[in-house]
Design a protein around this motif. Structure first.
Motif, PDB file in Angstrom:
ATOM      1  N   PHE A   6      -5.242   7.133   0.582  1.00  0.00           N
ATOM      2  CA  PHE A   6      -6.144   8.054  -0.128  1.00  0.00           C
ATOM      3  C   PHE A   6      -5.973   9.489   0.360  1.00  0.00           C
ATOM      4  CE2 PHE A   6      -7.987   3.829  -0.167  1.00  0.00           C
ATOM      5  CZ  PHE A   6      -8.141   3.628  -1.533  1.00  0.00           C
ATOM      6  N   GLU A   7      -5.660   9.648   1.628  1.00  0.00           N
ATOM      7  CA  GLU A   7      -5.419  10.981   2.176  1.00  0.00           C
ATOM      8  C   GLU A   7      -4.250  11.657   1.471  1.00  0.00           C
ATOM      9  OE1 GLU A   7      -3.317  12.686   6.188  1.00  0.00           O
ATOM     10  OE2 GLU A   7      -4.644  10.964   6.414  1.00  0.00           O
ATOM     11  N   VAL A   8      -3.182  10.911   1.235  1.00  0.00           N
ATOM     12  CA  VAL A   8      -1.999  11.516   0.630  1.00  0.00           C
ATOM     13  C   VAL A   8      -2.077  11.559  -0.894  1.00  0.00           C
ATOM     14  CG1 VAL A   8      -0.500  10.910   2.558  1.00  0.00           C
ATOM     15  CG2 VAL A   8      -0.739   9.306   0.646  1.00  0.00           C
ATOM     16  N   ALA A   9      -2.856  10.670  -1.489  1.00  0.00           N
ATOM     17  CA  ALA A   9      -2.880  10.590  -2.958  1.00  0.00           C
ATOM     18  C   ALA A   9      -3.915  11.501  -3.593  1.00  0.00           C
ATOM     19  CB  ALA A   9      -3.119   9.148  -3.399  1.00  0.00           C
ATOM     20  N   GLY A  10      -4.959  11.853  -2.849  1.00  0.00           N
ATOM     21  CA  GLY A  10      -5.934  12.790  -3.370  1.00  0.00           C
ATOM     22  C   GLY A  10      -7.141  12.129  -4.018  1.00  0.00           C
ATOM     23  N   THR A  11      -8.051  12.986  -4.501  1.00  0.00           N
ATOM     24  CA  THR A  11      -9.363  12.554  -4.977  1.00  0.00           C
ATOM     25  C   THR A  11      -9.282  11.509  -6.071  1.00  0.00           C
ATOM     26  OG1 THR A  11     -10.218  14.755  -4.447  1.00  0.00           O
ATOM     27  CG2 THR A  11     -11.570  13.367  -5.880  1.00  0.00           C
ATOM     28  N   ARG A  12      -8.370  11.704  -6.995  1.00  0.00           N
ATOM     29  CA  ARG A  12      -8.293  10.805  -8.142  1.00  0.00           C
ATOM     30  C   ARG A  12      -8.004   9.363  -7.712  1.00  0.00           C
ATOM     31  NH1 ARG A  12      -4.470  12.803 -12.896  1.00  0.00           N
ATOM     32  NH2 ARG A  12      -5.671  14.645 -12.347  1.00  0.00           N
ATOM     33  N   SER A  13      -7.328   9.185  -6.600  1.00  0.00           N
ATOM     34  CA  SER A  13      -6.978   7.837  -6.153  1.00  0.00           C
ATOM     35  C   SER A  13      -8.199   7.023  -5.766  1.00  0.00           C
ATOM     36  CB  SER A  13      -6.025   7.913  -4.966  1.00  0.00           C
ATOM     37  OG  SER A  13      -6.652   8.510  -3.843  1.00  0.00           O
TER      38      SER A  13
ATOM     39  N   GLN B 260       5.185  22.787  -7.172  1.00  0.00           N
ATOM     40  CA  GLN B 260       4.799  22.316  -8.502  1.00  0.00           C
ATOM     41  C   GLN B 260       4.434  20.834  -8.508  1.00  0.00           C
ATOM     42  OE1 GLN B 260       4.552  24.362 -11.298  1.00  0.00           O
ATOM     43  NE2 GLN B 260       4.785  25.913  -9.678  1.00  0.00           N
ATOM     44  N   ARG B 261       4.948  20.121  -7.570  1.00  0.00           N
ATOM     45  CA  ARG B 261       4.769  18.662  -7.527  1.00  0.00           C
ATOM     46  C   ARG B 261       4.161  18.276  -6.178  1.00  0.00           C
ATOM     47  NH1 ARG B 261       8.799  13.691  -7.399  1.00  0.00           N
ATOM     48  NH2 ARG B 261       9.564  14.805  -5.563  1.00  0.00           N
ATOM     49  N   HIS B 262       3.101  17.477  -6.215  1.00  0.00           N
ATOM     50  CA  HIS B 262       2.413  17.090  -4.984  1.00  0.00           C
ATOM     51  C   HIS B 262       3.373  16.400  -4.005  1.00  0.00           C
ATOM     52  CE1 HIS B 262      -0.931  16.109  -2.408  1.00  0.00           C
ATOM     53  NE2 HIS B 262      -0.793  14.809  -2.558  1.00  0.00           N
ATOM     54  N   ALA B 263       4.323  15.666  -4.547  1.00  0.00           N
ATOM     55  CA  ALA B 263       5.273  14.948  -3.692  1.00  0.00           C
ATOM     56  C   ALA B 263       6.214  15.878  -2.946  1.00  0.00           C
ATOM     57  CB  ALA B 263       6.087  13.961  -4.532  1.00  0.00           C
ATOM     58  N   ASP B 264       6.217  17.166  -3.287  1.00  0.00           N
ATOM     59  CA  ASP B 264       7.048  18.136  -2.584  1.00  0.00           C
ATOM     60  C   ASP B 264       6.281  18.932  -1.533  1.00  0.00           C
ATOM     61  OD1 ASP B 264       9.354  17.485  -4.018  1.00  0.00           O
ATOM     62  OD2 ASP B 264       8.768  18.785  -5.689  1.00  0.00           O
ATOM     63  N   ASP B 265       4.996  18.667  -1.405  1.00  0.00           N
ATOM     64  CA  ASP B 265       4.201  19.296  -0.344  1.00  0.00           C
ATOM     65  C   ASP B 265       4.731  18.789   0.998  1.00  0.00           C
ATOM     66  OD1 ASP B 265       2.241  19.850   1.610  1.00  0.00           O
ATOM     67  OD2 ASP B 265       0.620  19.746   0.135  1.00  0.00           O
ATOM     68  N   PRO B 266       5.170  19.681   1.880  1.00  0.00           N
ATOM     69  CA  PRO B 266       5.766  19.219   3.146  1.00  0.00           C
ATOM     70  C   PRO B 266       4.811  18.376   3.991  1.00  0.00           C
ATOM     71  CG  PRO B 266       5.404  21.597   3.166  1.00  0.00           C
ATOM     72  CD  PRO B 266       5.209  21.155   1.757  1.00  0.00           C
TER      73      PRO B 266
ATOM     74  N   ALA C 128       0.828  -1.200   0.000  1.00  0.00           N
ATOM     75  CA  ALA C 128       0.000   0.000   0.000  1.00  0.00           C
ATOM     76  C   ALA C 128       0.868   1.257   0.000  1.00  0.00           C
ATOM     77  CB  ALA C 128      -0.917  -0.007   1.224  1.00  0.00           C
ATOM     78  N   LEU C 129       1.925   1.255   0.806  1.00  0.00           N
ATOM     79  CA  LEU C 129       2.810   2.413   0.862  1.00  0.00           C
ATOM     80  C   LEU C 129       3.545   2.608  -0.462  1.00  0.00           C
ATOM     81  CD1 LEU C 129       4.010   4.707   2.489  1.00  0.00           C
ATOM     82  CD2 LEU C 129       5.672   3.093   3.441  1.00  0.00           C
ATOM     83  N   SER C 130       4.003   1.535  -1.058  1.00  0.00           N
ATOM     84  CA  SER C 130       4.723   1.628  -2.335  1.00  0.00           C
ATOM     85  C   SER C 130       3.818   2.140  -3.447  1.00  0.00           C
ATOM     86  CB  SER C 130       5.292   0.261  -2.713  1.00  0.00           C
ATOM     87  OG  SER C 130       6.257  -0.167  -1.778  1.00  0.00           O
ATOM     88  N   GLU C 131       2.582   1.641  -3.479  1.00  0.00           N
ATOM     89  CA  GLU C 131       1.682   2.097  -4.539  1.00  0.00           C
ATOM     90  C   GLU C 131       1.236   3.533  -4.304  1.00  0.00           C
ATOM     91  OE1 GLU C 131      -1.658   0.273  -7.521  1.00  0.00           O
ATOM     92  OE2 GLU C 131      -1.069  -0.871  -5.741  1.00  0.00           O
ATOM     93  N   ALA C 132       1.102   3.915  -3.037  1.00  0.00           N
ATOM     94  CA  ALA C 132       0.784   5.313  -2.737  1.00  0.00           C
ATOM     95  C   ALA C 132       1.888   6.234  -3.229  1.00  0.00           C
ATOM     96  CB  ALA C 132       0.588   5.487  -1.232  1.00  0.00           C
ATOM     97  N   ALA C 133       3.139   5.852  -2.998  1.00  0.00           N
ATOM     98  CA  ALA C 133       4.264   6.671  -3.446  1.00  0.00           C
ATOM     99  C   ALA C 133       4.306   6.765  -4.966  1.00  0.00           C
ATOM    100  CB  ALA C 133       5.575   6.082  -2.919  1.00  0.00           C
ATOM    101  N   ALA C 134       4.062   5.655  -5.642  1.00  0.00           N
ATOM    102  CA  ALA C 134       4.068   5.666  -7.104  1.00  0.00           C
ATOM    103  C   ALA C 134       2.980   6.584  -7.643  1.00  0.00           C
ATOM    104  CB  ALA C 134       3.872   4.244  -7.631  1.00  0.00           C
ATOM    105  N   PHE C 135       1.818   6.583  -7.001  1.00  0.00           N
ATOM    106  CA  PHE C 135       0.714   7.421  -7.452  1.00  0.00           C
ATOM    107  C   PHE C 135       1.002   8.896  -7.197  1.00  0.00           C
ATOM    108  CE2 PHE C 135      -3.425   9.388  -7.500  1.00  0.00           C
ATOM    109  CZ  PHE C 135      -4.123   8.684  -8.466  1.00  0.00           C
ATOM    110  N   VAL C 136       1.490   9.201  -6.003  1.00  0.00           N
ATOM    111  CA  VAL C 136       1.737  10.594  -5.621  1.00  0.00           C
ATOM    112  C   VAL C 136       2.825  11.220  -6.485  1.00  0.00           C
ATOM    113  CG1 VAL C 136       2.726  12.010  -3.770  1.00  0.00           C
ATOM    114  CG2 VAL C 136       0.867  10.419  -3.274  1.00  0.00           C
ATOM    115  N   THR C 137       3.830  10.456  -6.852  1.00  0.00           N
ATOM    116  CA  THR C 137       4.933  11.011  -7.644  1.00  0.00           C
ATOM    117  C   THR C 137       4.636  11.053  -9.135  1.00  0.00           C
ATOM    118  OG1 THR C 137       5.958   8.811  -7.715  1.00  0.00           O
ATOM    119  CG2 THR C 137       6.714  10.343  -5.999  1.00  0.00           C
ATOM    120  N   SER C 138       3.516  10.491  -9.563  1.00  0.00           N
ATOM    121  CA  SER C 138       3.251  10.456 -11.005  1.00  0.00           C
ATOM    122  C   SER C 138       1.884  11.001 -11.408  1.00  0.00           C
ATOM    123  CB  SER C 138       3.373   9.015 -11.521  1.00  0.00           C
ATOM    124  OG  SER C 138       2.390   8.174 -10.927  1.00  0.00           O
TER     125      SER C 138
END
Length: 390
Positions: free
Chosen positions: A337-344, A266-272, A245-255
């Motif tokens: 889902f909290e970190v990946a956003g609505t589209r997830s 500019q990139r969601h993955a850079d949101d602190p 779950a963590l790995s797929e969340a990271a893949a989704f957030v970074t892409s």
């Protein structure tokens, strides 16, 4: 024959392969017959056969890591051979020399064990109605109905937990998949772990010879790691789900995730806030993985010097792992889902399978009781009860 390093390497490769089609198999409930055959042909299902019977005899620490790696790929497939390993272990402790020679030979030849243990509608999980009664012409007749029979649909041999005689002591009847009177029904409809085929086994006058019956009740008359071994493999499944779950969340957030405007990035993955959330989840998953590895080592230590204390300490270590992996798998697969956003949340992505798998599998044994056992030992030095669920 696989040694420890080879077993881990093979499990890593197969886990990655299983991950490729996991979402599709879950969504369409495609039973993984080919994937189970792949596990068998890899040699992984024989890694606990004792050395004196020609097997690798690998320790619990290796088996646990194999399960975790497979579960990170597809936890449904990883759960299917769980009972296979548990009953190989049961034979090690309670089989006669002849039974061990025969069944360990079957495993080395590529045969699979299933399970027909739990029953639906009884007062509690350790109550059983299935019974072996004497046949008029010798041997025994097996009658009853089992539920949650993970692995049975794919098995060559199905160990059935039953009373030997009406209300007699619990024994295991070893029944061939094709035995007359045995019916396996693919009626599992759980929201998660959808392709484990954990359905019903019906037994109507199934003939069983004395040579195919092993005692179960004797397992708990002294110190044992039978329960801890079974439980640590369950914990490995949940740890695998958490990592996936963590790995797929990271893949989704970074892409695919879009940044929230107030973050000014500019990139969601850079949101602190997102970075911090991933750090917290990584800590949680690493912690459960560490507790899992220590629990497996504790089982190995107890097996090397089995006493009431070593068995009790193994059960406590496994209880800690199960409590931690339960929490990590359920929470991380939800926080995805909290970190990946609505589209997830789009159903077609099937990211919710991780939560469904975690929530379903962690119901197998209540984590709260693991915490109770740990708390009682911390307060009064009392070890967990001597049964198969700790």
């Amino acid at each position: 024959m696989l040694d420890a390093g080879a077993a881990i390497e093979v499990a890593t490769k197969i886990g990655r392969r299983l991950a490729d089609g996991a979402a599709e198999r879950d969504a369409e409930r495609v039973l993984p017959a080919e994937e189970v055959d792949l596990l068998t042909s890899s040699g992984l299902l024989a890694i606990t056969v004792p050395a004196e019977h020609g097997g690798p005899d690998l320790p619990t620490s290796v088996v646990t890591e194999v399960f975790r790696l497979l579960a990170a790929g597809d936890p449904s497939i990883a759960q299917i051979p769980h009972s296979h390993f548990v009953y190989v272990n049961a034979l090690r402790h309670r089989g006669t020399p002849a039974q061990q020679a025969f069944f360990f030979g079957e495993v080395l030849a590529g045969k699979r064990f299933g399970n027909a243990q739990s029953e639906v509608g009884t007062a509690h999980v350790r109550e059983h109605r299935t019974t072996l009664t004497p046949a008029a012409d010798g041997g025994w007749l097996l009658n009853g109905e089992k539920g949650y029979s993970t692995g049975a649909l794919f098995a060559d041999w199905i160990p059935v937990l039953a009373h030997l005689g009406v209300d007699g002591p619990m024994h295991v009847a070893w029944v061939e998949r094709s035995a007359p009177g045995m019916t396996i029904v693919d009626d599992w409809d759980g929201m998660g772990q959808r392709t484990t085929a954990s359905g019903t086994v019906r037994l109507a006058g199934v003939r069983v010879d004395d040579a195919r019956i092993t005692p179960y009740h004797l397992t708990f008359e002294g110190p044992q790691t039978y329960g801890a071994f079974a439980q640590v493999l369950h914990a490995a499944l949940d740890a695998g789900i958490a990592r996936a779950a963590l790995s797929e969340a990271a893949a989704f957030v970074t892409s695919r995730s879009r940044p929230y405007p107030d973050a000014g990035v500019q990139r969601h993955a850079d949101d602190p806030l997102v970075v911090h959330a991933f750090g917290q989840m990584e800590v949680q998953v690493r912690a459960c993985e560490a507790l899992l590895a220590e629990a497996a080592r504790a089982v190995d230590r107890a097996n090397a010097d089995l006493t009431e204390e070593s068995a009790g300490r193994a059960s406590l270590a496994v209880a800690a792992a199960r409590a931690s992996t339960t929490q990590a798998s359920v929470e991380v697969s939800s926080r995805l889902f909290e970190v990946a956003g609505t589209r997830s949340a789009l159903d077609g992505l099937n990211l919710h399978r991780h939560w469904r798998n975690a929530r379903t599998h962690t119901l197998h044994d209540p984590a709260a009781w693991k915490v109770q056992h740990l708390g009682r030992h911390a307060l009064d030095g009392v070890f967990p009860p001597n049964h198969g669920q700790v």
